[in-house]
Write a protein that holds these residues in place. Structure first.
Motif, PDB file in Angstrom:
ATOM      1  N   ILE A  39      -8.830  -0.003   3.676  1.00  0.00           N
ATOM      2  CA  ILE A  39      -8.046   0.631   4.731  1.00  0.00           C
ATOM      3  C   ILE A  39      -7.566   1.968   4.177  1.00  0.00           C
ATOM      4  O   ILE A  39      -6.869   2.014   3.152  1.00  0.00           O
ATOM      5  N   SER A  40      -7.927   3.066   4.833  1.00  0.00           N
ATOM      6  CA  SER A  40      -7.627   4.409   4.343  1.00  0.00           C
ATOM      7  C   SER A  40      -6.530   5.062   5.176  1.00  0.00           C
ATOM      8  O   SER A  40      -6.193   4.594   6.269  1.00  0.00           O
ATOM      9  N   GLY A  68       0.837  -1.187   0.000  1.00  0.00           N
ATOM     10  CA  GLY A  68       0.000   0.000   0.000  1.00  0.00           C
ATOM     11  C   GLY A  68       0.871   1.235   0.000  1.00  0.00           C
ATOM     12  O   GLY A  68       2.016   1.216   0.466  1.00  0.00           O
ATOM     13  N   ALA A  69       0.336   2.339  -0.560  1.00  0.00           N
ATOM     14  CA  ALA A  69       1.093   3.582  -0.657  1.00  0.00           C
ATOM     15  C   ALA A  69       0.883   4.431   0.588  1.00  0.00           C
ATOM     16  O   ALA A  69      -0.249   4.608   1.053  1.00  0.00           O
ATOM     17  N   LYS A 121     -11.127   4.486   9.686  1.00  0.00           N
ATOM     18  CA  LYS A 121      -9.908   3.851   9.175  1.00  0.00           C
ATOM     19  C   LYS A 121     -10.255   2.647   8.303  1.00  0.00           C
ATOM     20  O   LYS A 121      -9.611   2.395   7.283  1.00  0.00           O
ATOM     21  N   TYR A 122     -11.268   1.897   8.688  1.00  0.00           N
ATOM     22  CA  TYR A 122     -11.656   0.685   7.978  1.00  0.00           C
ATOM     23  C   TYR A 122     -13.105   0.803   7.525  1.00  0.00           C
ATOM     24  O   TYR A 122     -13.946   1.363   8.226  1.00  0.00           O
ATOM     25  N   SER A 123     -13.372   0.252   6.360  1.00  0.00           N
ATOM     26  CA  SER A 123     -14.755   0.146   5.891  1.00  0.00           C
ATOM     27  C   SER A 123     -14.919  -1.190   5.182  1.00  0.00           C
ATOM     28  O   SER A 123     -14.037  -1.617   4.423  1.00  0.00           O
ATOM     29  N   VAL A 170      -5.807   1.162   0.448  1.00  0.00           N
ATOM     30  CA  VAL A 170      -5.674  -0.187  -0.090  1.00  0.00           C
ATOM     31  C   VAL A 170      -7.001  -0.915   0.093  1.00  0.00           C
ATOM     32  O   VAL A 170      -7.658  -0.790   1.133  1.00  0.00           O
ATOM     33  N   ASP A 171      -7.394  -1.637  -0.965  1.00  0.00           N
ATOM     34  CA  ASP A 171      -8.601  -2.457  -0.917  1.00  0.00           C
ATOM     35  C   ASP A 171      -8.198  -3.919  -0.819  1.00  0.00           C
ATOM     36  O   ASP A 171      -7.466  -4.428  -1.683  1.00  0.00           O
ATOM     37  N   LEU A 172      -8.691  -4.596   0.203  1.00  0.00           N
ATOM     38  CA  LEU A 172      -8.416  -6.020   0.397  1.00  0.00           C
ATOM     39  C   LEU A 172      -9.657  -6.810  -0.004  1.00  0.00           C
ATOM     40  O   LEU A 172     -10.713  -6.690   0.624  1.00  0.00           O
TER      41      LEU A 172
END
Length: 297
Positions: free
Chosen positions: A90-91, A34-35, A78-80, A40-42
């Protein structure tokens, strides 16, 4: 060696808001990147099962039970989680998000069905690329490619779209950040810099030197020169003035007919003159009667 020309090229890159995607379904223990500062999408599964638990190392992120998120141990911003497509986002990624993530899937009775792990590593993307070139006096080209920001950058060089080979290099190789090209190398040179969350290219033309070998005004001239300004092998000459004249074909045909007619008349006149001359010569050859003085009056 004296440098005759230099050039600095810089490419700036915006690193905020970089999005990456990883898939839990590919294989257990997969590596994901992730940057820093991005998202990042899991991809956990195609759709949410009856019971699902996601861990960050040993910390429970969320528990999904009977179509309801029953537990959040970390901030919700932070999470959705999207149950319809099984995606966990995850943002605002930071260094502390680097960790092992684990997914457990159970049935309605609580029996464990799947237990998958994924390693997430956070990298700073490349923020700028700096390309510095020097055209040397003998036609060599020294180039360095550097970055500001970015974790574990990797370099590669191409020339006119092809990997730069050793026969075109005096020093370095196609995976180093600095190279020196040989004198006879021409084309578009590209430096590529990348890591797992960013990729940038910077391109530049080669110096444009050529090797000259000529004699001007009985003076021998050899060496590498800049092609765009080279005048050493140009012999001073005076270019004759030429006139482009187009002649009508019918005019040419008429002239040919006139010449033929004049030639025919000339030949006829010549033979007539010869005939006349011949007749006069024959007349002068016949003896004329002379009168007797005694009978003459």
């Amino acid at each position: 060696m004296e440098a005759v020309a230099g050039l600095l090229v810089m490419l700036l890159a915006v690193s905020h808001g970089v999005e990456t995607k990883c898939d839990f379904r590919k294989k257990n223990g997969a590596q994901c990147y992730g940057a820093l500062g991005g998202t990042v999408d899991l991809q956990l599964m195609d759709r949410a099962p009856e019971r699902l638990t996601i861990y960050k190392n040993t910390t429970t992120i969320l528990v999904w039970t009977k179509n309801t998120i029953s537990k959040y141990n970390i901030k919700a911003d932070k999470y959705s989680f999207t149950p319809s497509d099984g995606m966990l986002r995850i943002s605002n990624l930071n260094r502390s998000d680097t960790d092992e993530y684990r997914l457990q899937i159970r049935n309605s009775d609580g029996a464990l069905l799947d237990n998958w792990t994924l390693r997430l590593s956070i990298q700073a993307p490349v923020s700028s690329v700096r390309l510095v070139t020097e055209c040397m006096s003998q036609g060599e080209m020294r180039v360095s490619c550097s970055v500001e920001g970015g974790d574990s950058p990797q370099y590669s060089w191409t020339l006119d779209g092809h990997t730069l080979t050793e026969d075109k290099l005096l020093s370095g190789n196609h995976e180093t950040d600095s190279i020196t090209l040989r004198q006879n190398v021409e084309g578009v040179l590209v430096c590529s810099v990348k890591n797992h969350v960013s990729h940038f290219n910077v391109r530049i033309s080669t110096c444009g030197f050529i090797f000259i070998n000529c004699t001007v005004s009985k003076i021998r001239i050899t060496g590498w020169v800049f092609a765009a300004t080279n005048t050493l092998c140009v012999e001073p000459t005076t270019t004759p003035t030429t006139t482009d004249t187009t002649v009508d074909p019918s005019l040419i045909c008429g002239l040919q007919t006139a010449v033929a007619a004049l030639l025919f008349i000339g030949i006829a006149a010549y033979f007539a003159w010869r005939k006349n001359k011949s007749q006069r010569a024959e007349g002068s050859a016949v003896p004329q009667e002379r009168e007797d003085p005694e009978t003459s009056v």
